[in-house]
Scaffold this active site. Structure first.
Site, PDB file in Angstrom:
ATOM      1  N   ASP A  36      70.991 -39.688 -36.740  1.00 48.82           N
ATOM      2  CA  ASP A  36      72.434 -39.942 -36.590  1.00 48.82           C
ATOM      3  C   ASP A  36      72.641 -40.563 -35.201  1.00 48.82           C
ATOM      4  O   ASP A  36      73.294 -39.999 -34.334  1.00 48.82           O
ATOM      5  CB  ASP A  36      73.265 -38.663 -36.766  1.00 48.82           C
ATOM      6  CG  ASP A  36      72.884 -37.522 -35.817  1.00 48.82           C
ATOM      7  OD1 ASP A  36      73.756 -36.665 -35.562  1.00 48.82           O
ATOM      8  OD2 ASP A  36      71.743 -37.487 -35.341  1.00 48.82           O
ATOM      9  N   HIS A  41      66.671 -33.454 -27.526  1.00 56.02           N
ATOM     10  CA  HIS A  41      66.177 -32.617 -28.633  1.00 56.02           C
ATOM     11  C   HIS A  41      65.289 -33.414 -29.600  1.00 56.02           C
ATOM     12  O   HIS A  41      64.195 -33.010 -29.947  1.00 56.02           O
ATOM     13  CB  HIS A  41      67.361 -32.066 -29.443  1.00 56.02           C
ATOM     14  CG  HIS A  41      68.375 -31.343 -28.643  1.00 56.02           C
ATOM     15  ND1 HIS A  41      68.283 -30.001 -28.326  1.00 56.02           N
ATOM     16  CD2 HIS A  41      69.533 -31.758 -28.080  1.00 56.02           C
ATOM     17  CE1 HIS A  41      69.340 -29.628 -27.631  1.00 56.02           C
ATOM     18  NE2 HIS A  41      70.122 -30.672 -27.458  1.00 56.02           N
TER      19      HIS A  41
HETATM   20  O1  RIB Z   1      71.479 -29.913 -31.759  1.00 59.68           O
HETATM   21  C1  RIB Z   1      70.909 -31.135 -31.358  1.00 59.68           C
HETATM   22  C2  RIB Z   1      71.064 -32.182 -32.406  1.00 59.68           C
HETATM   23  O2  RIB Z   1      72.440 -32.503 -32.565  1.00 59.68           O
HETATM   24  C3  RIB Z   1      70.377 -33.512 -32.016  1.00 59.68           C
HETATM   25  O3  RIB Z   1      69.858 -34.109 -33.177  1.00 59.68           O
HETATM   26  C4  RIB Z   1      71.491 -34.343 -31.464  1.00 59.68           C
HETATM   27  O4  RIB Z   1      71.297 -35.751 -31.698  1.00 59.68           O
HETATM   28  C5  RIB Z   1      72.665 -33.872 -32.272  1.00 59.68           C
HETATM   29  O5  RIB Z   1      72.676 -34.605 -33.466  1.00 59.68           O
HETATM   30 CA    CA Z   2      70.371 -36.406 -33.743  1.00 56.39          CA
END
Ligand code: RIB
Ligand code: CA
Length: 313
Positions: free
Chosen positions: A10, A243
């Protein structure tokens, strides 16, 4: 066997850095990036697809199909994360349109077609809400047997949530889809906040990136600014957690992590806990027919930070 990745994202800012991390591995031929799908979450999937194409072009990766996927969750209204990724998903720095356009196929259909055409060969790396994976499971019940591995950035166990006190964002954005994914019985590795947060980048790392003169380093610094400001506003520290890049790194090199196996469920009905990821901690757990998933419990933060920085520089 070469890691051949089908990415679902995303594209938002940490998703973008994940693409920049993977790009040198793709260009060198060490891994294949077979295709990409986008999903609602940080931004709408159409925006996420254009952002993905913008990043791929800057990273010198061409001819990777980018398919637009689900624009909303299965059972709740759609929400985006402008405050963390900007309205355009890449920190609102006004990037030009990409030259390429998204593929004609939908992201869930692309998942099913590629799995059928490459049985047992592909690694499905999901770093956004799991709606496309849930839809693909409903379209093709054999899907769990058609992937070599599925790696998901999501969940939180012995760590607080990040979108609510209890729920991690990717699971919270579509709890029903996450529940389908965790119950599917495919070779799934989950990379939760428990292991992504300890890899947080600090000011010194950001300064080393800012000192980079290359096009990719400068682009990464520019789009990170918005994300770092959002972290500073909410946590009072200069830094950021990338992340998604950790999930990608563990998909490419699992030796950087340590894992445990446990069945995982998603809270669907809690007023305050919807989207929380749960496991039965009792020695004689009653998990019924829920298959176990592999959960990363530790990761080599120093190796992550060095590999990410060197891929950007
Ligand atoms: O919690 C972290 C996730 O949420 C990551 O994928 C960041 O891009 C958001 O989508
Ligand atoms: Ca993400």
């Amino acid at each position: 066997m070469k890691t051949r990745i089908l990415l679902d994202c995303d594209t938002g800012i940490d998703d973008a850095l994940t693409l920049l991390y993977l790009a040198p591995l793709v260009r060198s031929g060490e891994i294949d990036l077979v295709a990409i799908g986008t999903v609602h979450g940080n931004v709408a999937p159409e925006t996420g697809a254009l952002n993905t194409l913008r990043v791929l072009e800057r990273a010198g990766v061409h001819d990777v199909p980018v398919a637009v996927g689900a624009g909303r969750p299965m059972a709740q209204p759609v929400e985006f994360a402008d405050e963390w990724h900007g309205t355009d998903g890449l920190g609102d720095i006004g990037l030009p349109e990409p030259a390429a356009r998204p593929a004609d196929v939908s992201a869930p259909e692309q998942i099913v077609r590629l799995a059928r055409a490459n049985p047992g060969e592909l690694t499905l790396l999901a770093v956004g809400p799991l709606t496309n994976l849930g839809i693909a499971l409903l379209l093709e019940p054999r899907l769990p047997r058609l992937f070599r591995e599925v790696v998901v950035m999501g969940g939180a166990f012995d760590h607080h949530g990040n979108i609510t006190g209890h729920a991690e964002a990717n699971v919270w954005h579509d709890p029903e889809a996450a529940e389908l994914v965790f119950a599917a019985g495919w070779p799934l590795t989950l990379v939760p906040l428990d292991v992504t947060h300890p890899t947080a980048l600090d000011g010194a790392w950001l300064d080393r990136l800012a000192a980079g003169e290359g096009e990719v380093a400068r682009f990464a610094s520019r789009i990170l600014e918005f994300y770092v400001t959002a972290y500073h506003r909410s946590l009072g520290v200069r830094g950021a957690v990338i992340h998604d890049a950790l999930a990608a790194m563990l998909a490419v090199d699992p030796s950087l992590g340590e894992y445990t196996e446990r069945p995982v469920r998603v809270e669907l009905r809690g007023d305050r806990t919807r989207g929380a990821t749960l496991w039965d901690r009792r020695r004689y757990a009653d998990d019924g027919d829920r298959p176990a998933v592999r959960v990363a419990v530790r990761a080599d933060a120093a190796a992550f930070q060095e590999r990410l920085l060197s891929s950007l520089l």
